[in-house]
Design a protein around this motif. Structure first.
Motif, short mmCIF file in Angstrom:
data_model
loop_
_atom_site.label_atom_id
_atom_site.label_comp_id
_atom_site.label_asym_id
_atom_site.label_seq_id
_atom_site.Cartn_x
_atom_site.Cartn_y
_atom_site.Cartn_z
N LEU A 147 0.84 -1.20 0.00
CA LEU A 147 0.00 0.00 0.00
C LEU A 147 0.87 1.25 0.00
O LEU A 147 1.87 1.32 0.72
CB LEU A 147 -0.87 0.02 1.26
N ASN A 148 0.48 2.23 -0.79
CA ASN A 148 1.15 3.53 -0.70
C ASN A 148 0.76 4.23 0.60
O ASN A 148 1.55 4.97 1.17
CB ASN A 148 0.77 4.41 -1.89
N ASP A 149 -0.44 4.00 1.04
CA ASP A 149 -0.90 4.62 2.29
C ASP A 149 -1.29 3.50 3.26
O ASP A 149 -2.38 2.94 3.17
CB ASP A 149 -2.10 5.53 2.00
N ALA A 150 -0.39 3.18 4.16
CA ALA A 150 -0.59 2.04 5.08
C ALA A 150 -1.75 2.28 6.04
O ALA A 150 -2.23 1.35 6.68
CB ALA A 150 0.69 1.79 5.86
N ARG A 151 -2.21 3.54 6.12
CA ARG A 151 -3.30 3.82 7.06
C ARG A 151 -4.60 3.11 6.68
O ARG A 151 -5.48 2.93 7.50
CB ARG A 151 -3.56 5.33 7.13
#
Ligand code: FES
Ligand code: FE2
Length: 449
Positions: free
Chosen positions: A292-296
């Motif tokens: 994921l580019n955004d692990a959130r």
């Protein structure tokens, strides 16, 4: 309604084969509306938090009939025993007009009373007819003095000409209604097998509305119910689930059904993702290198309420990360890690349904948790990283049924050929037991034997 010709066409015994016409036949669909949606079943209408103040209302659907969920005014002395929520049909008792248009957004509004625009019949919030213009006619000067022209007949009874009022049940802030006097009491309708899983998510907590998604899916409404009773597909179809370990065949799982086989809960516990050769080898949706580019999006934080006493094992506890609850005929309640939603199925003919997602959290969530729930909601809804796959395969399924014709049938044999109704829960996910059990109930309710 006469039994359509189709009813004698279910040739195979049991429910391990579902004929394609069960998803495509328009007369069968009409019978489903009558017997299931307008018959003795409790259908989801909305959440009580959607109408917080007196006079607030929200339009919703039961089958193809539009209803109004409204918060009535109630005397303080009745507040302990009356939740004040009414559900009435959006159809004028005079000439049938769908009178309530919710002009602000087409869904919600606030009213002191409901007035039909055509001839201004006026209804109280509880659906009673309050008054109508010229009920007693019009006084006029005639040659022999005063006289009255027209008006309703002398025996017209205002008390008998209100809106259709539905029976209402509110459970943990979810509002259900039924047109039928024959539907059993709501708690009994849900049953003791499924109720603990509703209690686990909701009990004692004020909900917070987070937002909506809406989509129209070109497939039969039952395909959506099947999809959420089908633990076989998530670890195969969904790249997101299999790659990030949210749902895979090696997880500890349980399939629960009510005693009639119509409602269900798919329960599972997430593992750590990554490769497990047994369940990922050859699975084309598994992408070992996907990150994921955004692990959130997968910033999962366990919540205390996830752990409960295990209803099947006295003395033990259980901590699922996902519970997918199907309440027949039209509601799905989803907990997938920190994301929560109700999903309402609104049929639109045999080949199409609307799917309305209501994302929610709890009033005492921290702002951080609210943001987390909202971010994880990106997995769901029409364009969700996971749920877009389901909408697409449901469309493909319906396409397959349409092109085939009379002889085709789906094959539902994973885990056996019996309908399994009344059996204890299955402790794994390699089974289609919940689909077979739903069709066992569906056949009975539809009068197909
Ligand atoms: Fe509603 Fe006449 S149709 S008042
Ligand atoms: Fe799915």
């Amino acid at each position: 309604m006469n039994a359509p010709q189709t009813l004698s066409r279910w040739r195979e015994p049991g429910t391990s084969r579902v004929p394609f016409w069960a998803y495509t036949d328009p007369s069968l669909y009409q019978r489903e509306l009558e017997r299931l949606f307008y018959g003795p079943h409790w259908c989801y209408v909305g959440l009580a938090i959607e109408i917080p103040n007196t006079g607030d209302y929200r339009l919703s659907w039961i089958g193809e009939r539009q209803v109004i969920m409204v918060r009535d005014r109630i005397a303080p002395k009745d507040r302990a025993t009356d939740h004040g929520i009414r559900v009435v049909e959006n159809r004028c008792a005079h000439r049938g007009v769908r009178f309530c248009q919710a002009p602000m957004d087409g869904q919600t509004g606030n009213a002191r009373s409901f007035v039909c625009p055509y001839h201004q019949w006026t209804y109280k919030l509880n659906g009673d007819l309050a008054g109508l213009p010229f009920k007693d006619g019009v006084k006029a000067d005639g040659p022999e003095g005063d006289c009255v022209h027209g008006g309703m007949p002398a025996d017209f009874d205002i008390g008998k000409n209100g809106l259709t009022k539905l029976r209402v049940a509110v459970l943990h802030g979810m509002v259900f209604a039924t047109f039928s006097e024959e539907a059993e009491p709501f708690d009994q309708y849900i049953g003791p097998q499924v109720m603990p899983w509703l209690d686990r998510i909701f009990q004692g907590r004020q909900l917070q509305l987070l937002g909506y998604n809406r989509q129209r899916i070109p497939g039969n409404w039952k395909l959506m119910m099947e999809n959420i009773k089908d633990p076989y597909h998530p670890g195969l179809l969904h790249t997101w689930f299999v790659t990030f370990g949210l749902w895979r065949a090696d997880q500890k799982s349980r399939m629960v059904m009510d005693e009639k086989g119509r409602h269900a809960v798919m329960i599972s516990r997430r593992n750590d993702g990554g490769a497990n050769k047994v369940v990922t080898e050859g699975v084309t949706s598994f992408k070992a290198n996907m990150a994921l580019n955004d692990a959130r999006l997968l910033d999962v934080v366990p919540e205390p309420w996830w752990t409960v006493d295990d209803p099947s094992n006295p003395g033990a506890t259980i901590t699922p990360t996902v519970t997918m609850i199907t309440l027949f005929p039209s509601l799905i309640i989803q907990q997938q890690v920190n994301s929560l939603s109700t999903r309402h199925i609104v049929p639109r003919g045999a080949g199409e349904f609307d799917f309305v997602w209501t994302h929610f959290g709890f009033a005492d969530d921290t702002e951080e948790m609210t943001q987390r729930r909202l971010r994880q909601a990106n997995l769901f809804g029409p364009a969700g990283f996971v749920s877009a796959d389901d909408g697409e395969v449901i469309e493909f399924s319906q396409d397959g049924f349409k092109q085939w014709g009379e002889e085709g049938a789906t094959l539902v044999e994973l885990g056996g050929r019996e309908d399994d109704v009344g059996q204890p829960p299955t402790e794994h996910m390699v089974t289609e037991t919940l689909i077979r059990s739903m069709y066992a109930y569906w056949k009975k309710a539809m009068g197909i034997q």
